[in-house]
Design an enzyme around this catalytic site. Structure first.
Site, PDB file in Angstrom:
ATOM      1  N   ARG A  14       5.735 -11.624 -18.155  1.00 48.56           N
ATOM      2  CA  ARG A  14       6.245 -12.962 -18.459  1.00 48.56           C
ATOM      3  C   ARG A  14       7.132 -13.398 -17.298  1.00 48.56           C
ATOM      4  O   ARG A  14       7.871 -12.596 -16.712  1.00 48.56           O
ATOM      5  CB  ARG A  14       7.068 -12.937 -19.749  1.00 48.56           C
ATOM      6  N   HIS A  15       7.069 -14.680 -16.944  1.00 46.38           N
ATOM      7  CA  HIS A  15       7.935 -15.194 -15.880  1.00 46.38           C
ATOM      8  C   HIS A  15       9.398 -14.869 -16.188  1.00 46.38           C
ATOM      9  O   HIS A  15       9.790 -14.688 -17.345  1.00 46.38           O
ATOM     10  CB  HIS A  15       7.759 -16.707 -15.731  1.00 46.38           C
ATOM     11  N   ARG A  68       7.386 -21.609 -12.504  1.00 49.04           N
ATOM     12  CA  ARG A  68       8.187 -20.434 -12.872  1.00 49.04           C
ATOM     13  C   ARG A  68       7.352 -19.161 -12.854  1.00 49.04           C
ATOM     14  O   ARG A  68       7.858 -18.081 -12.524  1.00 49.04           O
ATOM     15  CB  ARG A  68       8.868 -20.647 -14.217  1.00 49.04           C
ATOM     16  N   GLU A  95       1.420 -22.368 -20.030  1.00 48.19           N
ATOM     17  CA  GLU A  95       2.083 -22.130 -21.312  1.00 48.19           C
ATOM     18  C   GLU A  95       1.569 -23.043 -22.416  1.00 48.19           C
ATOM     19  O   GLU A  95       1.051 -24.138 -22.164  1.00 48.19           O
ATOM     20  CB  GLU A  95       3.602 -22.314 -21.138  1.00 48.19           C
ATOM     21  N   HIS A 158       3.199 -16.522 -19.419  1.00 42.86           N
ATOM     22  CA  HIS A 158       4.244 -17.028 -20.304  1.00 42.86           C
ATOM     23  C   HIS A 158       4.260 -16.285 -21.634  1.00 42.86           C
ATOM     24  O   HIS A 158       3.299 -15.600 -21.990  1.00 42.86           O
ATOM     25  CB  HIS A 158       4.010 -18.524 -20.554  1.00 42.86           C
TER      26      HIS A 158
END
Length: 198
Positions: A14-15, A68, A95, A158
């Site tokens: 995940r970012h 991101r 996302e 995400h």
């Protein structure tokens, strides 16, 4: 939902954290950059990947197009001494969109749209926010990405995408997948229908 069988290990990242994550705001389709902690978390993920897979240079790397996620991937690859930008970007890994709810906290949404918020609590997997998409819709968007994987792969994306993948491989039931906490700075390693944090 018929679970997908993945023949190769999948590593989900995940970012890193953004200011909106810290404030509890729904980001969805908004392109909010990493903050200082988020950049540190991306570097932590690189260290974990190096420890997990000595052959990390030979893995496939795919990323969400959102800033991101791309910044997280860039930091990860920099810290692994891999070529900058030598990864694939797939729009299907963006996302989950929350439509008109983006930018608000859950507390604000529960106050302003009590009935809609209650409906979502009853069915987080299937609920479609105003102008947004459900986890069910997200899973159908992500399914072909997983079906097309040809070797061990690192995906930087995400929280919503990770939840959808957990449901798609059968690691978690869909209704439960929508509530799973997805950590930043750690690796979610998926093998068969198992998913473990490292």
């Amino acid at each position: 939902m018929v679970p997908l069988s993945l023949p190769h290990r999948l590593v989900l990242v995940r970012h890193g954290e953004t200011d909106w994550n810290r404030e509890g705001r729904l980001q969805g389709g908004q392109d909010i950059p990493l903050n200082a902690l988020g950049r540190e978390q991306a570097a932590e993920a690189a260290g974990r990947l190096k420890a997990l897979e000595p052959g990390f240079a030979g893995l496939d790397y795919i990323c969400s197009p959102m800033g991101r996620a791309r910044e997280t991937m860039d930091i990860l690859r920099r810290d692994l001494d891999l070529a900058a930008g030598a990864y694939r970007v797939d729009d299907r890994l963006r996302e989950l969109t929350f439509g008109t709810w983006e930018g608000f906290t859950w507390r604000e949404i529960r106050k302003a749209e009590r009935e809609q918020a209650h409906l979502r609590e009853r069915d987080k997997w299937g609920f479609v926010p105003p102008g947004g998409e459900s986890y069910r819709m997200l899973a159908e968007r992500v399914r072909p990405v997983l079906a097309g994987l040809e070797r061990e792969t690192v995906i930087v994306s995400h929280g919503g995408v990770a939840r959808a993948i957990l449901a798609l491989v059968g690691a978690v039931a869909p209704q439960k997948a929508a509530m799973v906490e997805i950590w930043q700075g750690k690796l979610l390693v998926v093998e068969g229908d198992r998913a473990d944090w490292l």
